[in-house]
Every structure is written in structure tokens, then in C-alpha cells.
Design a protein around this motif. Structure first.
Motif, PDB file in Angstrom:
ATOM      1  N   ALA A  47     -24.347  26.062   3.124  1.00 32.63           N
ATOM      2  CA  ALA A  47     -24.168  27.460   2.740  1.00 32.63           C
ATOM      3  C   ALA A  47     -22.684  27.821   2.728  1.00 32.63           C
ATOM      4  O   ALA A  47     -22.202  28.521   1.826  1.00 32.63           O
ATOM      5  CB  ALA A  47     -24.923  28.373   3.703  1.00 32.63           C
ATOM      6  N   ALA A  48     -21.954  27.345   3.740  1.00 30.44           N
ATOM      7  CA  ALA A  48     -20.516  27.614   3.799  1.00 30.44           C
ATOM      8  C   ALA A  48     -19.800  26.979   2.611  1.00 30.44           C
ATOM      9  O   ALA A  48     -18.874  27.570   2.032  1.00 30.44           O
ATOM     10  CB  ALA A  48     -19.941  27.077   5.108  1.00 30.44           C
ATOM     11  N   TYR A  49     -20.241  25.784   2.224  1.00 31.16           N
ATOM     12  CA  TYR A  49     -19.626  25.106   1.083  1.00 31.16           C
ATOM     13  C   TYR A  49     -19.901  25.867  -0.214  1.00 31.16           C
ATOM     14  O   TYR A  49     -19.022  25.986  -1.079  1.00 31.16           O
ATOM     15  CB  TYR A  49     -20.164  23.676   0.991  1.00 31.16           C
ATOM     16  CG  TYR A  49     -19.547  22.854  -0.119  1.00 31.16           C
ATOM     17  CD1 TYR A  49     -18.181  22.580  -0.125  1.00 31.16           C
ATOM     18  CD2 TYR A  49     -20.324  22.345  -1.150  1.00 31.16           C
ATOM     19  CE1 TYR A  49     -17.607  21.821  -1.136  1.00 31.16           C
ATOM     20  CE2 TYR A  49     -19.757  21.583  -2.159  1.00 31.16           C
ATOM     21  CZ  TYR A  49     -18.401  21.326  -2.150  1.00 31.16           C
ATOM     22  OH  TYR A  49     -17.844  20.586  -3.150  1.00 31.16           O
ATOM     23  N   LEU A  50     -21.108  26.389  -0.359  1.00 36.42           N
ATOM     24  CA  LEU A  50     -21.430  27.184  -1.544  1.00 36.42           C
ATOM     25  C   LEU A  50     -20.587  28.457  -1.596  1.00 36.42           C
ATOM     26  O   LEU A  50     -20.147  28.878  -2.664  1.00 36.42           O
ATOM     27  CB  LEU A  50     -22.922  27.532  -1.555  1.00 36.42           C
ATOM     28  CG  LEU A  50     -23.886  26.373  -1.810  1.00 36.42           C
ATOM     29  CD1 LEU A  50     -25.324  26.851  -1.696  1.00 36.42           C
ATOM     30  CD2 LEU A  50     -23.642  25.734  -3.163  1.00 36.42           C
ATOM     31  N   LEU A  51     -20.368  29.075  -0.435  1.00 35.77           N
ATOM     32  CA  LEU A  51     -19.507  30.252  -0.385  1.00 35.77           C
ATOM     33  C   LEU A  51     -18.090  29.900  -0.838  1.00 35.77           C
ATOM     34  O   LEU A  51     -17.459  30.653  -1.590  1.00 35.77           O
ATOM     35  CB  LEU A  51     -19.472  30.829   1.038  1.00 35.77           C
ATOM     36  CG  LEU A  51     -20.739  31.537   1.513  1.00 35.77           C
ATOM     37  CD1 LEU A  51     -20.644  31.850   3.003  1.00 35.77           C
ATOM     38  CD2 LEU A  51     -20.968  32.824   0.725  1.00 35.77           C
ATOM     39  N   TYR A  52     -17.608  28.752  -0.388  1.00 33.45           N
ATOM     40  CA  TYR A  52     -16.271  28.299  -0.783  1.00 33.45           C
ATOM     41  C   TYR A  52     -16.200  28.052  -2.294  1.00 33.45           C
ATOM     42  O   TYR A  52     -15.257  28.490  -2.966  1.00 33.45           O
ATOM     43  CB  TYR A  52     -15.914  27.024  -0.023  1.00 33.45           C
ATOM     44  CG  TYR A  52     -14.716  26.298  -0.579  1.00 33.45           C
ATOM     45  CD1 TYR A  52     -13.425  26.781  -0.356  1.00 33.45           C
ATOM     46  CD2 TYR A  52     -14.885  25.149  -1.341  1.00 33.45           C
ATOM     47  CE1 TYR A  52     -12.325  26.122  -0.883  1.00 33.45           C
ATOM     48  CE2 TYR A  52     -13.786  24.481  -1.872  1.00 33.45           C
ATOM     49  CZ  TYR A  52     -12.510  24.972  -1.638  1.00 33.45           C
ATOM     50  OH  TYR A  52     -11.423  24.323  -2.167  1.00 33.45           O
ATOM     51  N   LEU A  53     -17.225  27.376  -2.834  1.00 35.46           N
ATOM     52  CA  LEU A  53     -17.246  27.112  -4.273  1.00 35.46           C
ATOM     53  C   LEU A  53     -17.308  28.414  -5.068  1.00 35.46           C
ATOM     54  O   LEU A  53     -16.649  28.555  -6.101  1.00 35.46           O
ATOM     55  CB  LEU A  53     -18.451  26.236  -4.630  1.00 35.46           C
ATOM     56  CG  LEU A  53     -18.421  24.776  -4.180  1.00 35.46           C
ATOM     57  CD1 LEU A  53     -19.716  24.082  -4.588  1.00 35.46           C
ATOM     58  CD2 LEU A  53     -17.221  24.042  -4.763  1.00 35.46           C
ATOM     59  N   GLY A  54     -18.105  29.359  -4.568  1.00 37.80           N
ATOM     60  CA  GLY A  54     -18.222  30.636  -5.259  1.00 37.80           C
ATOM     61  C   GLY A  54     -16.918  31.400  -5.269  1.00 37.80           C
ATOM     62  O   GLY A  54     -16.501  31.946  -6.307  1.00 37.80           O
ATOM     63  N   TRP A  55     -16.245  31.433  -4.123  1.00 34.29           N
ATOM     64  CA  TRP A  55     -14.960  32.121  -4.024  1.00 34.29           C
ATOM     65  C   TRP A  55     -13.926  31.465  -4.932  1.00 34.29           C
ATOM     66  O   TRP A  55     -13.167  32.143  -5.638  1.00 34.29           O
ATOM     67  CB  TRP A  55     -14.484  32.121  -2.587  1.00 34.29           C
ATOM     68  CG  TRP A  55     -13.109  32.667  -2.379  1.00 34.29           C
ATOM     69  CD1 TRP A  55     -11.996  31.994  -1.962  1.00 34.29           C
ATOM     70  CD2 TRP A  55     -12.681  34.024  -2.586  1.00 34.29           C
ATOM     71  NE1 TRP A  55     -10.919  32.830  -1.892  1.00 34.29           N
ATOM     72  CE2 TRP A  55     -11.297  34.086  -2.277  1.00 34.29           C
ATOM     73  CE3 TRP A  55     -13.324  35.181  -3.010  1.00 34.29           C
ATOM     74  CZ2 TRP A  55     -10.562  35.257  -2.380  1.00 34.29           C
ATOM     75  CZ3 TRP A  55     -12.589  36.356  -3.110  1.00 34.29           C
ATOM     76  CH2 TRP A  55     -11.229  36.383  -2.802  1.00 34.29           C
ATOM     77  N   THR A  56     -13.898  30.143  -4.947  1.00 34.25           N
ATOM     78  CA  THR A  56     -12.964  29.408  -5.798  1.00 34.25           C
ATOM     79  C   THR A  56     -13.241  29.691  -7.271  1.00 34.25           C
ATOM     80  O   THR A  56     -12.316  29.875  -8.062  1.00 34.25           O
ATOM     81  CB  THR A  56     -13.072  27.895  -5.530  1.00 34.25           C
ATOM     82  OG1 THR A  56     -12.790  27.646  -4.155  1.00 34.25           O
ATOM     83  CG2 THR A  56     -12.088  27.121  -6.390  1.00 34.25           C
ATOM     84  N   SER A  57     -14.522  29.730  -7.632  1.00 36.21           N
ATOM     85  CA  SER A  57     -14.885  29.996  -9.021  1.00 36.21           C
ATOM     86  C   SER A  57     -14.455  31.392  -9.446  1.00 36.21           C
ATOM     87  O   SER A  57     -13.970  31.597 -10.561  1.00 36.21           O
ATOM     88  CB  SER A  57     -16.404  29.835  -9.196  1.00 36.21           C
ATOM     89  OG  SER A  57     -16.778  30.030 -10.541  1.00 36.21           O
ATOM     90  N   GLY A  95     -23.917  34.369  -3.476  1.00 32.51           N
ATOM     91  CA  GLY A  95     -25.208  34.948  -3.126  1.00 32.51           C
ATOM     92  C   GLY A  95     -26.117  33.952  -2.435  1.00 32.51           C
ATOM     93  O   GLY A  95     -26.787  34.265  -1.444  1.00 32.51           O
ATOM     94  N   LEU A  96     -26.131  32.700  -2.931  1.00 29.81           N
ATOM     95  CA  LEU A  96     -26.958  31.671  -2.305  1.00 29.81           C
ATOM     96  C   LEU A  96     -26.469  31.356  -0.893  1.00 29.81           C
ATOM     97  O   LEU A  96     -27.262  31.168   0.028  1.00 29.81           O
ATOM     98  CB  LEU A  96     -26.937  30.398  -3.156  1.00 29.81           C
ATOM     99  CG  LEU A  96     -27.687  30.455  -4.488  1.00 29.81           C
ATOM    100  CD1 LEU A  96     -27.435  29.185  -5.290  1.00 29.81           C
ATOM    101  CD2 LEU A  96     -29.177  30.647  -4.256  1.00 29.81           C
ATOM    102  N   GLY A  97     -25.148  31.294  -0.741  1.00 28.05           N
ATOM    103  CA  GLY A  97     -24.591  31.027   0.579  1.00 28.05           C
ATOM    104  C   GLY A  97     -24.928  32.123   1.570  1.00 28.05           C
ATOM    105  O   GLY A  97     -25.323  31.864   2.712  1.00 28.05           O
ATOM    106  N   LEU A  98     -24.792  33.365   1.138  1.00 31.46           N
ATOM    107  CA  LEU A  98     -25.103  34.500   2.019  1.00 31.46           C
ATOM    108  C   LEU A  98     -26.592  34.564   2.339  1.00 31.46           C
ATOM    109  O   LEU A  98     -26.980  34.953   3.448  1.00 31.46           O
ATOM    110  CB  LEU A  98     -24.663  35.803   1.355  1.00 31.46           C
ATOM    111  CG  LEU A  98     -23.151  36.026   1.255  1.00 31.46           C
ATOM    112  CD1 LEU A  98     -22.858  37.298   0.475  1.00 31.46           C
ATOM    113  CD2 LEU A  98     -22.526  36.112   2.651  1.00 31.46           C
ATOM    114  N   ARG A  99     -27.408  34.172   1.361  1.00 28.93           N
ATOM    115  CA  ARG A  99     -28.859  34.199   1.582  1.00 28.93           C
ATOM    116  C   ARG A  99     -29.245  33.387   2.810  1.00 28.93           C
ATOM    117  O   ARG A  99     -30.061  33.811   3.635  1.00 28.93           O
ATOM    118  CB  ARG A  99     -29.579  33.657   0.340  1.00 28.93           C
ATOM    119  CG  ARG A  99     -31.086  33.459   0.527  1.00 28.93           C
ATOM    120  CD  ARG A  99     -31.698  32.870  -0.734  1.00 28.93           C
ATOM    121  NE  ARG A  99     -33.090  32.512  -0.532  1.00 28.93           N
ATOM    122  CZ  ARG A  99     -33.502  31.343  -0.078  1.00 28.93           C
ATOM    123  NH1 ARG A  99     -32.617  30.393   0.227  1.00 28.93           N
ATOM    124  NH2 ARG A  99     -34.791  31.088   0.080  1.00 28.93           N
TER     125      ARG A  99
END
Length: 205
Positions: A78-88, A195-199
Motif C-alpha cells: 500500500a505504501a508503495y502504491l502511494l509512492y507511485l501515485g504521488w510520483t505519477s 486511492g488504492l493505497g489509502l484503501r
């Protein structure tokens, strides 16, 4: 059913977003015939199957060792998805079209696509981070769930890449110049991954 209603749209949204794999497909499709892009999409699709199997084997072994360890992996994912989302979101911008690749045989393009996908560590990390988010322990064997999730992701990714191959020439203007299409899709993908990371991060127990 609820998991699939979230998972399939997430796969489609992420795979429609232009990225390195899409650029590879486009370079082959613009090189000569659309068939080059389709061969590239097929090679990438087989590489996704490989990453699915690696994820299933690795994560299943982890589950057998410790359910707590699997939960930890989900939170790290989840943390990695948050990082990818922020980077995107930060780097969403117009993508320059790649140079048209030299015309090659379909089998050679397929092998290149396979290697491009298999040797990309970011793809492996993404599978390890993304698939566990949709596993429901109460729904049955975790390995089977991971395998089905990976197969569906592979199918949607291959279809999206194939679509880019078929529409390569028509997408020239949208993916170059102002780049509004790629900026918008990049931002949408960023919001989706956050959103997926926060979920998961906000889920109880």
C-alpha cells in the motif's frame, strides 16, 4: 464480486495510462506494420504471466510461513502504491513519441517484449504490491486468488497494449505536442494508486 468490481476498473485505468510498455508497443507499431505492435503486446503479456507466477509462488510461501508477514507485505505494498501515485501526479506530463523501431520479424519483436517485461524490476515490485491488495483471506485459498487476479491483469494489460498498437498512427498527436491526453491519464492513474493505497491503510484489522 465486490473485489472484481474494483479490481477490473483499476486494471483498465492503470493499463490505459501511457508508460514504458506502451511506448515500446508504439515504437514497434510505428516502425512498419501494426502487427509489430501486436507482437510486442503479446511478448509483454507473456512477461506479465511470468511476474504473476513469481508473485503467486513468493507470496504463497510467505502466507504459509506467517499470516502476519503477509499482512505486513500488504501494508508495504500500500505504501508503495502511494509512492507511485504521488510520483505519477508530480511528473504527469506529455510523452514524446518514441522513434519508430526498425522493421523486424514478429518472433524477434515478441522476444524483445518478453525480455523488456521480465527484466524490469519495477514490474515485479508492482505485481507484489498490487495483487495482494485484492486478496480476501475469507474467500478461499490465497494462491488461487493471486493467480486469478494476475491472469485478469495480464488479459486487460495485453488488450490495452494491443489497442495502442492498432491505434498507434492515430495517437501520434495525442501523445506528442501538447500532451494533454498523457497528462490527464497520468494524473488519473496517480489518483487511482493513491486511492488504492489509502484503501488498505485505512482498513481495520
Amino acid at each position: 464480486m465486490e473485489v472484481w468490481l474494483l479490481f477490473i476498473p483499476a486494471c483498465l485505468a492503470l493499463n490505459v495510462t501511457p508508460g514504458p510498455d506502451v511506448l515500446f508497443v508504439l515504437s514497434q507499431a510505428l516502425g512498419a506494420k501494426r502487427s509489430g505492435g501486436l507482437w510486442a503486446a503479446l511478448g509483454l503479456g507473456v512477461s506479465y504471466l511470468g511476474h504473476t507466477l513469481f508473485a503467486v509462488i513468493g507470496l504463497s510461501a510467505l502466507v504459509m510461513q506467517s499470516a502476519a508477514a503477509f499482512t505486513l507485505i500488504k501494508y508495504l505494498g500500500a505504501a508503495y502504491l502511494l509512492y507511485l501515485g504521488w510520483t505519477s501526479l508530480r511528473h504527469a506530463s506529455g510523452l514524446a513519441l518514441p522513434e519508430a523501431a526498425r522493421a523486424q520479424g514478429g518472433w524477434r519483436i515478441f522476444r524483445q517484449g518478453l525480455l523488456v517485461g521480465l527484466l524490469n524490476p519495477k514490474v515485479a515490485l508492482f505485481f507484489l504490491a498490487f495483487l495482494p491488495q485484492f486478496v480476501v483471506p475469507e474467500a478461499g485459498a490465497v494462491p488461487g486468488q493471486l493467480l486469478w487476479l494476475g491472469l485478469v491483469f495480464t488479459l486487460t494489460a495485453t488488450l490495452c497494449n494491443g489497442g495502442y498498437a492498432l491505434m498507434a498512427k492515430g495517437l501520434r498527436r495525442r501523445l506528442s505536442g501538447g500532451g494533454g491526453f498523457s497528462r490527464l491519464s497520468g494524473r488519473l492513474a496517480g489518483v487511482l494508486m493513491i486511492g488504492l493505497g489509502l484503501r488498505l491503510a485505512l482498513m481495520k484489522g
